[in-house]
Enzyme design. Structure first.
Site, PDB file in Angstrom:
ATOM      1  N   SER A 130      11.801  16.896   3.504  1.00  0.00           N
ATOM      2  CA  SER A 130      11.619  15.973   2.490  1.00  0.00           C
ATOM      3  C   SER A 130      12.571  16.270   1.311  1.00  0.00           C
ATOM      4  O   SER A 130      13.802  16.517   1.622  1.00  0.00           O
ATOM      5  CB  SER A 130      10.084  15.857   1.965  1.00  0.00           C
ATOM      6  N   HIS A 131      12.049  16.748   0.182  1.00  0.00           N
ATOM      7  CA  HIS A 131      12.762  16.972  -1.306  1.00  0.00           C
ATOM      8  C   HIS A 131      13.200  18.546  -1.122  1.00  0.00           C
ATOM      9  O   HIS A 131      13.823  18.689  -2.039  1.00  0.00           O
ATOM     10  CB  HIS A 131      11.794  16.718  -2.311  1.00  0.00           C
ATOM     11  N   ASP A 174      14.524  10.744  -2.362  1.00  0.00           N
ATOM     12  CA  ASP A 174      14.655  12.125  -2.056  1.00  0.00           C
ATOM     13  C   ASP A 174      15.085  12.084  -0.423  1.00  0.00           C
ATOM     14  O   ASP A 174      15.462  11.340   0.097  1.00  0.00           O
ATOM     15  CB  ASP A 174      13.180  12.830  -2.068  1.00  0.00           C
ATOM     16  N   ASP A 204      14.171  12.457   2.494  1.00  0.00           N
ATOM     17  CA  ASP A 204      13.920  11.531   3.497  1.00  0.00           C
ATOM     18  C   ASP A 204      13.308  10.280   3.108  1.00  0.00           C
ATOM     19  O   ASP A 204      12.601   9.519   3.978  1.00  0.00           O
ATOM     20  CB  ASP A 204      12.517  12.421   4.361  1.00  0.00           C
ATOM     21  N   ASP A 234      11.238   8.852   0.986  1.00  0.00           N
ATOM     22  CA  ASP A 234       9.897   8.252   0.468  1.00  0.00           C
ATOM     23  C   ASP A 234       9.675   8.425  -0.926  1.00  0.00           C
ATOM     24  O   ASP A 234       8.686   7.923  -1.482  1.00  0.00           O
ATOM     25  CB  ASP A 234       8.738   9.006   1.444  1.00  0.00           C
ATOM     26  N   ARG A 235      10.465   9.270  -1.602  1.00  0.00           N
ATOM     27  CA  ARG A 235      10.163   9.290  -3.095  1.00  0.00           C
ATOM     28  C   ARG A 235      11.200   8.376  -3.755  1.00  0.00           C
ATOM     29  O   ARG A 235      12.354   8.121  -3.372  1.00  0.00           O
ATOM     30  CB  ARG A 235      10.315  10.913  -3.541  1.00  0.00           C
ATOM     31  N   LYS A 269       4.571   6.753   1.780  1.00  0.00           N
ATOM     32  CA  LYS A 269       5.109   6.239   0.407  1.00  0.00           C
ATOM     33  C   LYS A 269       6.504   5.827   0.809  1.00  0.00           C
ATOM     34  O   LYS A 269       7.412   6.402   1.942  1.00  0.00           O
ATOM     35  CB  LYS A 269       5.196   7.326  -0.663  1.00  0.00           C
TER      36      LYS A 269
HETATM   37  C1  VG1 Z   1       4.101  17.370  -3.069  1.00  0.00           C
HETATM   38  C2  VG1 Z   1       3.610  16.436  -4.031  1.00  0.00           C
HETATM   39  C3  VG1 Z   1       2.806  15.480  -3.308  1.00  0.00           C
HETATM   40  C4  VG1 Z   1       3.550  14.936  -2.250  1.00  0.00           C
HETATM   41  C5  VG1 Z   1       4.141  16.080  -1.331  1.00  0.00           C
HETATM   42  C6  VG1 Z   1       5.066  15.399  -0.105  1.00  0.00           C
HETATM   43  O1  VG1 Z   1       3.220  18.271  -2.499  1.00  0.00           O
HETATM   44  O2  VG1 Z   1       2.902  17.224  -5.208  1.00  0.00           O
HETATM   45  O3  VG1 Z   1       2.334  14.487  -4.300  1.00  0.00           O
HETATM   46  O4  VG1 Z   1       2.746  14.181  -1.283  1.00  0.00           O
HETATM   47  O5  VG1 Z   1       4.813  16.715  -2.023  1.00  0.00           O
HETATM   48  O6  VG1 Z   1       6.100  14.793  -0.547  1.00  0.00           O
HETATM   49  P1  VG1 Z   1       2.689  19.631  -3.235  1.00  0.00           P
HETATM   50  O7  VG1 Z   1       1.700  20.079  -2.260  1.00  0.00           O
HETATM   51  O8  VG1 Z   1       4.028  20.545  -3.319  1.00  0.00           O
HETATM   52  O9  VG1 Z   1       2.013  19.464  -4.705  1.00  0.00           O
HETATM   53  V1  VG1 Z   1       7.373  14.567   0.126  1.00  0.00           V
HETATM   54  O10 VG1 Z   1       8.379  13.561  -0.515  1.00  0.00           O
HETATM   55  O11 VG1 Z   1       7.956  16.309   0.004  1.00  0.00           O
HETATM   56  O12 VG1 Z   1       7.049  14.471   1.524  1.00  0.00           O
HETATM   57 CO    CO Z   2      10.030  12.908   0.935  1.00  0.00          CO
END
Ligand code: VG1
Ligand code: CO
Length: 564
Positions: free
Chosen positions: A117-118, A284, A286, A288-289, A384
């Protein structure tokens, strides 16, 4: 048709193959160790609720470094474990939301998404693997726990001696006398069709025609959304080709940290200010953000989901299906709650992570949901959806402009100001302290947990001095009982709730791969003073948070890595 031979490869368990908030994320070098990825994929296949035998799995991801190798490993293990079919995205490029849609559209058993992801990608950064189930959503904790348990027991994995799968050519290849099939499909097209059915793109185009001053800029941050941006914004909506920055998916995201916030998307932020851009967005790695900004205007994600919900009835998808309910993650501000209350919509507060929304959506109790972490979405899929949110905001602007008439030029700020005037403003900020020493972070959380534990609560509440000028009303470690299946999630964040409705919340990230990341969330509501700068409005509350947690004493950190 190629025959194949199945080999049972002896292996031993690796420690720590425990999926976090959203999949297993580790340094790429960790995944590259001999047997590491294969072990995890075997454990995943063994834990598919419907069984791997005869399964149909969708495979793709954000195109990060090591994805190609991982796809080959997945194909070899899938064939050997009796999977019937893999639908693989062309060149592996499949945003997380598009993956969720493809699973649902094809009625597949599930999908394996290759993304962290990010988190930055490349040989020295992160790789990730995530399983999504038949509803298109991230596997619930029962499944991720089962995967983890299985990784601790493995003695063998099964692999077929397939020739390399060509993921650069569309079409179907059969193996083993037709018992295993790989179909390479366009990962973008089905998603574009979905968006055309969710929104009225014609109305957006009409708005754009009426507003030649409305300039736009999109930043894919070297992640997966470039092709989706181009298909929707350039080809469908007719924005100029150069409106997309960093639009070529790259294995290391062109060196970017593909996290759309004010810190990591600073190139976009700088251009928006320098070039007076009316509307800009980033997504981001992937896809979704999303982050939505404009000249002099930042849409806080907690406000974003509230405004999207308020305008949902103007969008074709919700006009058709109605708004069945809304939900937000616990740390997300209460702006959405106010919209739900006004409309009489059922409302749910869930732990952090998209996996908790899926059950509500499947049960028809949630149509829109969001997280403060730049995540917004709806039940059109079970993830998302960054591109959906960007189109959502364009559609809001179009609807508001149409209502206002040609005399007024509607912009992002107009929409936010009107929202605050109607509902008041939930000031919100999140402080992230990234890559803190794991033990120090754990010690800080343990102390906070002890403060809010029921047995210590009476003393905490009696001594109000650390909370001044706020009055503590309640405190706990958030836990959630899923209203659909009764499953329980404990220890989801330490909360201090104050008499005037403000809150401070502490939790550790479950997506990092190195050390610990502490997240501090602060929120305060103002009914009429809606024009303050958020950091000013929240100044006292932030001081209380730092004092109560002794964060600086525990971690030695004077300033956060990222402020949202
Ligand atoms: C973070 C965010 C959470 C989100 C998750 C996955 O998790 O706070 O709201 O759903 O990333 O997002 P954490 O446990 O690091 O707080 V993504 O776009 O990285 O799949
Ligand atoms: Co993501």
């Amino acid at each position: 048709m190629t025959e194949f031979v199945i080999e049972q490869v002896a292996t031993t368990p690796f420690e720590g193959q425990k999926p976090g908030t959203s999949g297993l994320r580790k340094r790429t070098t960790v995944f590259q160790q001999k047997h590491y990825t294969a072990n995890f994929v075997q454990a995943l296949l063994d834990s598919i609720p419907e069984g791997a035998k005869d399964a149909h799995l969708v495979v793709g991801g954000d195109g990060r470094y090591y994805s190609d190798e991982a796809i080959q490993i997945i194909a070899r293990l899938a064939a050997a474990n009796g999977v019937r079919k893999l639908t693989v995205a062309h060149r592996g490029i499949l945003s997380t939301p598009a993956g969720s849609h493809l699973i649902r559209k094809l009625k597949a058993t599930g999908g394996i998404l290759l993304t962290a992801s990010h988190n930055p990608g490349g040989p020295d950064n992160d790789f990730g693997i995530k399983y999504n189930g038949a509803n298109g959503g991230p596997a619930p904790e029962a499944v991720t726990d089962a995967i983890y348990r299985r990784t601790t027991q493995l003695t063998h994995y099964a692999q077929a001696d397939l020739p390399p799968i060509d993921i650069t050519t569309l079409g179907t290849t059969a193996f083993g006398g037709g018992c295993f099939e790989v179909e390479v499909v366009d990962g973008v097209a089905a998603y574009v069709e979905l968006m055309k059915s969710v929104y009225d793109l014609e109305a957006i185009k009409q708005f754009l025609r009426s507003r030649p001053d409305f300039t736009v800029l999109f930043d894919a941050m070297g992640g997966v959304t470039g092709p989706y941006f181009r298909a929707l914004f350039v080809q469908e909506l007719g924005f100029p080709a150069d409106c997309c920055m960093n639009a070529e998916p790259s294995p290391d995201f062109g060196g970017h940290h593909p996290d759309p916030n004010l810190t990591y998307a600073k190139d976009l932020v700088a251009r928006v200010e320098a070039e007076n851009v009316a509307f800009a967005a980033a997504s981001d790695g992937d896809g979704d953000r999303n982050m939505i900004i404009g000249k002099g205007c930042f849409v806080n994600p907690s406000d974003s989901i509230a405004v999207l919900a308020a305008y949902a009835p103007t969008m074709p998808y919700f006009a058709r299906s109605g708004v069945k309910g809304v939900a937000r993650s616990m740390p997300t501000s209460g702006a959405l709650d106010r919209v739900a209350k006004k409309h009489g919509w059922p409302f749910h507060e869930t732990p952090t992570g998209w996996k908790f929304f899926g059950n509500l959506m499947d049960a028809g109790q949630c149509s829109l949901c969001g997280e403060e972490s730049f995540g917004t979405g709806s039940d059109h899929i079970r993830e998302k959806d960054g591109v959906w949110a960007v189109l959502g905001w364009l559609s809001i602007l179009a609807a508001a402009q149409q209502k206002a008439g040609p005399e007024v030029k509607v912009g992002l700020k107009t929409i936010l100001d009107r929202h605050y005037a109607e509902y008041g403003r939930n000031y919100f900020s999140r402080y992230d302290y990234e890559e803190v020493d794991g033990e120090q972070a754990a010690a800080m959380m343990a102390r906070l947990r002890a403060m809010v534990a029921p047995e210590g609560r009476s003393t905490t509440l009696a001594d109000q001095s650390p909370f001044a000028p706020y009055t503590l009303k309640d405190c706990d470690d958030f836990h959630y009982v899923d209203p659909i299946d009764g499953s329980v999630a404990e220890k989801q964040g330490v909360r201090f709730l104050f008499a005037d409705g403000s809150r401070i919340i502490f939790r550790l990230s479950g997506t990092g791969s190195q050390g610990a990341t502490i997240r501090v969330y602060v929120e305060a509501y103002e009914a009429t003073r809606v024009d303050l700068e958020p950091q000013t409005a929240l100044k006292d509350l932030i001081q209380v948070a730092l004092r109560v947690s002794q964060l600086q004493e525990f971690t030695g950190r004077k300033v956060p890595t990222v402020i949202t």
